[in-house]
Design an enzyme around this catalytic site. Structure first.
Site, PDB file in Angstrom:
ATOM      1  N   CYS A 159       0.819  -1.209   0.000  1.00 39.49           N
ATOM      2  CA  CYS A 159       0.000   0.000   0.000  1.00 39.49           C
ATOM      3  C   CYS A 159       0.859   1.269   0.000  1.00 39.49           C
ATOM      4  O   CYS A 159       1.526   1.567   0.986  1.00 39.49           O
ATOM      5  CB  CYS A 159      -0.905  -0.055   1.235  1.00 39.49           C
ATOM      6  N   CYS A 164      -0.007   3.831   2.644  1.00 35.38           N
ATOM      7  CA  CYS A 164       0.438   3.336   3.964  1.00 35.38           C
ATOM      8  C   CYS A 164       1.903   3.692   4.186  1.00 35.38           C
ATOM      9  O   CYS A 164       2.289   4.110   5.286  1.00 35.38           O
ATOM     10  CB  CYS A 164       0.274   1.821   4.064  1.00 35.38           C
TER      11      CYS A 164
END
Length: 107
Positions: free
Chosen positions: A32, A35
């Site tokens: 991600c 993230c």
């Protein structure tokens, strides 16, 4: 990263739900991009507010049961737990100031 704990399904309940102060959990995954963008911000918050809260990261790919329990549908999702229950949820990458504004009332 000394102030950020790696959480797992096995450690989550004891660490987060029984904590003696608020616990900020970063639900993330290695693939991600957002993230990875928010990770340094989470680390800064952990260092700067270590007297007020604990901070941990939970990999949703490796710990699906916990992510499902708290209905984490998109990542990054940050959940501030207080007294063993979710107090505030923040989804998506955002600047540190905005994250702090979201969580400050619960600290």
């Amino acid at each position: 990263m000394a102030h950020v704990t790696e959480l797992t399904t096995d450690s989550f309940d004891a660490a987060v739900l029984q904590a003696d102060k608020p616990y900020l959990v970063d639900f993330w995954a290695a693939w991600c991009g957002p993230c990875r963008a928010v990770a340094p911000v989470v680390e800064q918050i952990a260092e700067e507010l270590s007297d007020k809260l604990y901070v941990g990261k939970l990999n949703v790919d490796e710990n699906r049961e916990i992510a499902q329990r708290y209905r984490v549908m998109s990542i990054p999702t940050l959940i501030l737990f207080k007294d063993g229950a979710p107090a505030k949820v923040s989804m998506g990458a955002m600047p540190k100031e905005e994250l702090l504004k979201n969580f400050e009332p619960f600290l």
